[in-house]
Design an enzyme around this catalytic site. Sequence first.
Site, short mmCIF file in Angstrom:
data_model
loop_
_atom_site.label_atom_id
_atom_site.label_comp_id
_atom_site.label_asym_id
_atom_site.label_seq_id
_atom_site.Cartn_x
_atom_site.Cartn_y
_atom_site.Cartn_z
N ASP A 30 21.60 -3.78 -14.29
CA ASP A 30 20.23 -3.33 -14.48
C ASP A 30 20.18 -2.44 -15.74
OD1 ASP A 30 17.59 -2.98 -12.39
OD2 ASP A 30 17.71 -1.65 -14.12
N ILE A 31 19.13 -2.63 -16.53
CA ILE A 31 19.01 -1.89 -17.79
C ILE A 31 18.75 -0.38 -17.54
CG2 ILE A 31 16.51 -2.15 -18.20
CD1 ILE A 31 17.24 -3.09 -21.05
N ASN A 86 12.75 -5.89 -3.70
CA ASN A 86 11.44 -5.26 -3.80
C ASN A 86 10.37 -6.35 -3.78
OD1 ASN A 86 12.29 -2.55 -4.01
ND2 ASN A 86 12.77 -2.84 -6.17
N GLU A 92 8.55 -4.89 -9.93
CA GLU A 92 8.12 -4.77 -11.33
C GLU A 92 8.23 -6.12 -12.06
OE1 GLU A 92 10.38 -2.84 -15.08
OE2 GLU A 92 10.38 -1.60 -13.28
N VAL A 93 9.35 -6.82 -11.86
CA VAL A 93 9.58 -8.10 -12.54
C VAL A 93 9.30 -9.25 -11.55
CG1 VAL A 93 11.28 -9.56 -13.71
CG2 VAL A 93 11.31 -7.09 -14.09
N HIS A 97 14.79 -11.11 -7.35
CA HIS A 97 16.12 -10.58 -7.68
C HIS A 97 16.55 -9.64 -6.58
CE1 HIS A 97 12.95 -8.14 -9.51
NE2 HIS A 97 13.71 -7.09 -9.25
N HIS A 99 18.79 -6.36 -5.79
CA HIS A 99 19.46 -5.20 -6.37
C HIS A 99 20.71 -4.91 -5.54
CE1 HIS A 99 16.00 -3.52 -8.82
NE2 HIS A 99 15.32 -4.29 -7.98
P1 AMP Z 1 11.89 -4.52 -9.45
O1 AMP Z 1 11.09 -3.28 -9.36
O2 AMP Z 1 12.61 -4.84 -8.16
O3 AMP Z 1 11.09 -5.69 -9.97
O4 AMP Z 1 13.05 -4.22 -10.48
C1 AMP Z 1 13.14 -4.80 -11.74
C2 AMP Z 1 14.38 -4.25 -12.36
O5 AMP Z 1 14.66 -4.99 -13.54
C3 AMP Z 1 14.28 -2.78 -12.76
O6 AMP Z 1 15.28 -2.04 -12.09
C4 AMP Z 1 14.51 -2.81 -14.28
O7 AMP Z 1 15.25 -1.71 -14.74
C5 AMP Z 1 15.25 -4.12 -14.47
N1 AMP Z 1 15.13 -4.73 -15.79
C6 AMP Z 1 14.00 -4.95 -16.50
N2 AMP Z 1 14.28 -5.54 -17.68
C7 AMP Z 1 15.63 -5.71 -17.71
C8 AMP Z 1 16.54 -6.27 -18.66
N3 AMP Z 1 16.13 -6.77 -19.84
N4 AMP Z 1 17.86 -6.28 -18.36
C9 AMP Z 1 18.29 -5.76 -17.18
N5 AMP Z 1 17.48 -5.23 -16.24
C10 AMP Z 1 16.17 -5.19 -16.50
#
Ligand code: AMP
Length: 106
Positions: A30-31, A86, A92-93, A97, A99
């Site tokens: 995770d970034i 989540n 967020e994305v 995925h 975690h």
């Molecule tokens: P969520 O809230 O479960 O959708 O989490 C999305 C996760 O993706 C967050 O923890 C972000 O930090 C992570 N994220 C977003 N962009 C990137 C990226 N380019 N590389 C790695 N992780 C990312």
Amino acid sequence: MNDCVFCKIRGGEIETDFIYQSDRIMAFNDIHPLADTHILIVPKLHIKSFVDIDTNQVDLLAEMVKTAQNLIKDKKIESGYKLIFNGGNFQEVPHVHWHLLGGRFK
Ligand code: AMP
């Protein structure tokens, strides 16, 4: 999906260091890590969220579980880890995925 961050990672448009990759699955750090270990386990197929996973996708689900188990062992975090999906406002994305968090939390 054109504007999906994880599809761009899959396609190489956004760089990442893959920890694991197969035809179906990718795993990368995770970034913005929330713990010493914070890995995302992501299907390559664009599935929007946890509720959109088809339970007939048994091979995909089994590989996600096996990948998580292997990473827990590889990272030596058997004594403390969390696996989180989540969804909705917490997601967020919009590409499903998992975690994997372990070690000390930040
Ligand atoms: P969520 O809230 O479960 O959708 O989490 C999305 C996760 O993706 C967050 O923890 C972000 O930090 C992570 N994220 C977003 N962009 C990137 C990226 N380019 N590389 C790695 N992780 C990312």
